[in-house]
Design an enzyme around this catalytic site. Sequence first.
Site, short mmCIF file in Angstrom:
data_model
loop_
_atom_site.label_atom_id
_atom_site.label_comp_id
_atom_site.label_asym_id
_atom_site.label_seq_id
_atom_site.Cartn_x
_atom_site.Cartn_y
_atom_site.Cartn_z
N SER A 1 58.05 83.70 -30.80
CA SER A 1 57.48 84.64 -32.19
C SER A 1 58.56 85.12 -33.10
CB SER A 1 56.79 85.81 -31.85
OG SER A 1 56.60 86.66 -32.94
N TYR B 1 55.23 93.67 -27.52
CA TYR B 1 55.04 92.29 -28.01
C TYR B 1 56.26 91.76 -28.25
CZ TYR B 1 53.32 88.40 -30.72
OH TYR B 1 52.97 86.88 -31.14
P1 NDP Z 1 44.47 84.71 -30.78
O1 NDP Z 1 44.35 86.46 -30.59
O2 NDP Z 1 43.83 84.16 -31.85
O3 NDP Z 1 44.47 83.88 -29.63
C1 NDP Z 1 44.94 84.47 -28.38
C2 NDP Z 1 44.30 83.72 -27.15
O4 NDP Z 1 44.80 84.09 -26.02
C3 NDP Z 1 43.03 83.91 -27.06
O5 NDP Z 1 42.04 82.47 -26.61
C4 NDP Z 1 42.59 84.83 -26.06
O6 NDP Z 1 41.32 84.66 -25.21
C5 NDP Z 1 43.76 84.52 -25.22
N1 NDP Z 1 43.97 85.51 -24.13
C6 NDP Z 1 44.30 86.81 -24.66
N2 NDP Z 1 44.50 87.65 -23.42
C7 NDP Z 1 44.05 86.96 -22.35
C8 NDP Z 1 43.90 87.11 -21.09
N3 NDP Z 1 44.18 88.41 -20.66
N4 NDP Z 1 43.85 86.07 -20.22
C9 NDP Z 1 43.36 84.82 -20.74
N5 NDP Z 1 43.67 84.61 -22.19
C10 NDP Z 1 43.98 85.52 -22.60
O7 NDP Z 1 45.96 84.62 -31.09
P2 NDP Z 1 46.81 83.49 -31.86
O8 NDP Z 1 46.16 82.02 -31.70
O9 NDP Z 1 47.41 83.72 -33.16
O10 NDP Z 1 48.39 83.50 -30.96
C11 NDP Z 1 48.48 82.19 -30.03
C12 NDP Z 1 50.07 82.49 -29.49
O11 NDP Z 1 50.68 82.46 -30.58
C13 NDP Z 1 50.11 83.78 -28.88
O12 NDP Z 1 51.23 83.60 -27.91
C14 NDP Z 1 50.93 84.50 -29.97
O13 NDP Z 1 51.84 85.51 -29.83
C15 NDP Z 1 51.65 83.52 -30.84
N6 NDP Z 1 52.08 83.77 -32.34
C16 NDP Z 1 50.93 83.95 -33.03
C17 NDP Z 1 51.35 83.99 -34.43
C18 NDP Z 1 50.19 83.91 -35.63
O14 NDP Z 1 50.56 84.13 -36.84
N7 NDP Z 1 49.07 83.89 -35.28
C19 NDP Z 1 52.65 84.07 -34.91
C20 NDP Z 1 53.67 84.05 -33.78
C21 NDP Z 1 53.20 83.80 -32.42
P3 NDP Z 1 40.01 85.56 -25.96
O15 NDP Z 1 39.80 84.85 -27.33
O16 NDP Z 1 39.15 85.46 -24.91
O17 NDP Z 1 40.60 87.01 -26.16
#
Ligand code: NDP
Length: 251
Positions: free
Chosen positions: A157, A170
Site C-alpha cells: 500500500s 495498517y
Molecule cells: P476488501 O475489504 O474489499 O477485501 C478484503 C478481502 O480480505 C476480503 O475477501 C476479506 O474477506 C478478506 N479477509 C479479511 N480478513 C480476513 C480474514 N481474517 N481471513 C480471511 N480473509 C480475510 O479489500 P480490498 O480488495 O480493497 O483489498 C485487498 C488488498 O489490497 C488488501 O491487502 C488491501 O490492504 C490492499 N489495498 C487495497 C487498496 C484499495 O484502494 N482497495 C489500496 C491499497 C492496498 P471477507 O469479504 O469475507 O471479509
Amino acid sequence: MSETITDYTAPADLLKDKIILVTGAGDGIGRVAAKTYAAHGATVILLGRTVPKLEAVYDEIEAAGGAKPAILPVDLANVKWEELEYLAQGVDQEFGRLDGLLHNAGVLGQRTPIANYHYATWQQVMQINVNAAFGLTKAMLPLLEHSKAGSVIFTGSGVGLKGRAYWGAYSVSKFATEGLMQVLADEVDGVSNIRANSINPGATRTNMREAAYPAEDPQTVTTPEEIMPTYLYLMGDDSIGVNGKQFNAQG
Ligand code: NDP
C-alpha cells in the site's frame, strides 16, 4: 524503487495449467484476481473467511468456463500453524504443487492516532496482514518449490512505503509486508525457481476503500479489473527472473 507495468497485455493462455492460491478471494481485488487468473487458464484455490462469498466466486468461474476451483475456508485472524500445515498437505494431495500465491487478504483496522489505537485491534491487523502471510508462505514453500516457476505476490500500500498519520497498524503492517517480501526474495535469489514481489494496488473501488474514504464517490475510483495487468504479469511466466521488486498497479 517502484516499478510499473500497467500496459502489459496477457496472452489468453498465460496461466494455463497453473495452480494459484488467492487469499481474500471472496471480495474486492482478490475476487477479481481469482476470476482473472481462472479466465487465463489457471486452476484457482479460493481462500477466505466467508464461505458464501467464495462459493459465489466458484460459481462465476465455473459459469465462465474456467477450470474447477477449490475452496479453502480459513479465518486468518485465528489460524494456527497446524491448520496451515494441514492446508498445505491438502493442496499437495490434490495438486502436488503450487505455481502461484497471491497474498491479498487484508483488513484496515482503526483510523486513529497511535495514542488511541486499541491494543487488540493492532494485534489483529498484524495477525491478518502480516503473521498469517508469513505462516501461509512458510507452509506453501515446499509446494512452490515443486513448481517450475513459483510466484509469490504480496499486497502492499502507499502507506506501507511512507508512513501516514492515523493509519496505525495498517500502515505498519504494509511496511512489514514489504519487508517479508524482500527477505523471501533475497533468500530464494539464485537458489530457487521461486520469485517474490509486491503490488501496491493504488486507490481501488472496493469495500475497504469505501471504509477508508466514506466521502469519496466510488464511481471516480479505479476498478479492480483495471489493475489486473500487473497481477497477471507477476503471476505469469513473462515475469520469470523478476524478484524482490515493488510494483505500483496504477503507475
Ligand atoms: P476488501 O475489504 O474489499 O477485501 C478484503 C478481502 O480480505 C476480503 O475477501 C476479506 O474477506 C478478506 N479477509 C479479511 N480478513 C480476513 C480474514 N481474517 N481471513 C480471511 N480473509 C480475510 O479489500 P480490498 O480488495 O480493497 O483489498 C485487498 C488488498 O489490497 C488488501 O491487502 C488491501 O490492504 C490492499 N489495498 C487495497 C487498496 C484499495 O484502494 N482497495 C489500496 C491499497 C492496498 P471477507 O469479504 O469475507 O471479509
